[in-house]
Write an enzyme that holds these catalytic residues in place. Structure first.
Site, PDB file in Angstrom:
ATOM      1  N   SER A   1     -14.837   3.853   3.230  1.00 55.64           N
ATOM      2  CA  SER A   1     -14.305   2.624   2.643  1.00 55.64           C
ATOM      3  C   SER A   1     -13.824   1.627   3.690  1.00 55.64           C
ATOM      4  O   SER A   1     -13.712   0.426   3.411  1.00 55.64           O
ATOM      5  CB  SER A   1     -13.160   2.950   1.678  1.00 55.64           C
ATOM      6  OG  SER A   1     -12.152   3.707   2.326  1.00 55.64           O
TER       7      SER A   1
ATOM      8  N   ASP B   1      -0.718   1.930   0.013  1.00 54.80           N
ATOM      9  CA  ASP B   1      -1.921   2.014   0.836  1.00 54.80           C
ATOM     10  C   ASP B   1      -1.632   1.391   2.190  1.00 54.80           C
ATOM     11  O   ASP B   1      -1.583   0.163   2.327  1.00 54.80           O
ATOM     12  CB  ASP B   1      -3.086   1.300   0.156  1.00 54.80           C
ATOM     13  CG  ASP B   1      -4.403   1.458   0.916  1.00 54.80           C
ATOM     14  OD1 ASP B   1      -4.375   1.960   2.051  1.00 54.80           O
ATOM     15  OD2 ASP B   1      -5.449   1.058   0.371  1.00 54.80           O
TER      16      ASP B   1
ATOM     17  N   HIS C   1      -6.010   1.054   4.370  1.00 55.57           N
ATOM     18  CA  HIS C   1      -6.958  -0.059   4.297  1.00 55.57           C
ATOM     19  C   HIS C   1      -6.263  -1.352   4.726  1.00 55.57           C
ATOM     20  O   HIS C   1      -5.077  -1.352   5.054  1.00 55.57           O
ATOM     21  CB  HIS C   1      -7.504  -0.179   2.871  1.00 55.57           C
ATOM     22  CG  HIS C   1      -8.295   1.010   2.444  1.00 55.57           C
ATOM     23  ND1 HIS C   1      -7.798   1.971   1.585  1.00 55.57           N
ATOM     24  CD2 HIS C   1      -9.550   1.413   2.767  1.00 55.57           C
ATOM     25  CE1 HIS C   1      -8.717   2.908   1.384  1.00 55.57           C
ATOM     26  NE2 HIS C   1      -9.788   2.609   2.099  1.00 55.57           N
TER      27      HIS C   1
END
Length: 357
Positions: free
Chosen positions: A113, A334, A337
């Protein structure tokens, strides 16, 4: 003879004029990043009110983990920083120039990702530069493709957490550290940008394999750093044996860091990135490089063919403020990311410089 001389002179004049017809962005880019002893990966973050390079609300199809503004991030200072190398200057990303340079080319990001994170940043940069161009999108099982039709440029993502193969056998899902069958798909692409590490540190409940095969041995588990090195070594051997680097450029994205422990930036009481609003001001990260970076650099140093390390690790470590934190559409923290717009735009600016130089 006189006509021959005339033709020769005309050709010479044409060549000279052609040299002067180089775009101003090319001249700027070459002068900016080719200074002697300039390492574009060493530098600091500086405030620049002209940033960000685009409005993320104008970017279609952003994955919700990266779309921080859509999901309510209230602060905007993190958008206002520009990477400044110590001994040279990077020009602003020129999306139209990028598309013109790579007409007819295919660019493939291969990884997890975080590869998608970088790909979607690049798409935003390009779409903002040519908002009225024709774009085609299509997906199959493992490849997502966006084609800028007017330029015949394809930007692709091949999803692969480990680069090496995972196969379903009678005993279950087996991660094969010495097998890369997908290489036959990758090797004919013009520009390959690889990435792997994020999934190697997943716990047992979240890993997509039940066994690891190394050589003839099948193991329930092993040291994941050792497994990472073996997988990278298999990938490196594949590059040397299968990739024609006179036709295909090979890039490896450096280890993308996370920010779940403040002790790494000298704030031991901090447990995640949720309250971080500014970068670390300086040129070095207090805890140094992660161990995986040294493994990656060692494997890359042994490859015979040219592979460029897009060495984004330290400059990303300094950006503890650039993660989605809770503003990601998933209602969870998160700090792995990155917001788009944001830090991945700099990754692509550096990728552009690497491809040109």
């Amino acid at each position: 003879m006189a006509s021959g001389i005339l033709r020769y002179c005309s050709l010479a004049i044409f060549v000279i004029l052609s040299c002067f017809s180089l775009s101003s962005s090319e001249n700027m880019l070459q002068k900016s990043v080719r200074k002697e002893k300039c390492n574009v990966y060493e530098g600091r973050w500086v405030y620049d009110k002209s940033y960000p390079l685009y409005d993320s609300s104008a970017c279609p199809n952003l994955r919700r983990e990266f779309d921080c503004q859509k999901y309510g991030r209230p602060d905007h200072l993190y958008l206002k920083y520009r990477w400044q190398p110590n001994d040279c200057t990077l020009p602003r990303f020129d999306g139209e120039d990028f598309l013109n340079r790579f007409k007819g080319k295919k660019i493939m990001f291969i990884g997890d990702s975080l590869s998608l994170n970088q790909m979607q940043s690049l798409l935003c940069l390009l779409q903002t530069a040519v908002p009225h161009t024709n774009i085609i999108r299509h997906n199959n099982d493992s490849i997502s493709t966006v084609i800028f039709q007017d330029y015949d440029v394809s930007v692709m993502l091949f999803h692969s957490e480990y680069l090496v193969d995972t196969e379903v056998e009678k005993i279950g899902r087996v991660l094969k550290l010495d097998s890369i069958k997908n290489g036959n798909v990758w090797k004919n692409v013009d520009i390959l940008v690889f990435n792997s590490w994020h999934w190697w540190i997943r716990n047992v409940a979240k890993q997509p394999w039940d066994y690891i095969q190394t050589g003839n041995k099948i193991l329930k588990d092993m040291d994941h750093m050792v497994a990472f090195r073996e997988a990278l070594t298999t990938w490196a051997k594949w590059v040397d044996s299968d990739v024609d680097t006179t036709k295909t450029r090979v890039i490896f994205q450096g280890i993308s860091p996370n920010h779940y422990s403040g002790k790494n930036w000298n704030e031991p009481g901090v447990k995640n990135c949720s309250m971080e609003k500014q970068p670390i001001m300086g040129t070095t990260y207090p805890s140094g490089l992660p161990a995986a970076s040294y493994v990656l650099q060692d494997v890359l140093s042994r490859i015979k063919k040219p592979v460029h390390l897009l060495n984004i690790t330290t400059l990303s470590q300094l950006r503890k403020d650039a993660h989605p934190s809770s503003y990601n559409g998933l209602n969870r923290m998160d700090c792995s990311h990155w917001c788009v717009a944001g830090l991945p735009d700099t990754w692509n600016q550096l990728l552009y410089a690497a491809l040109i130089n």
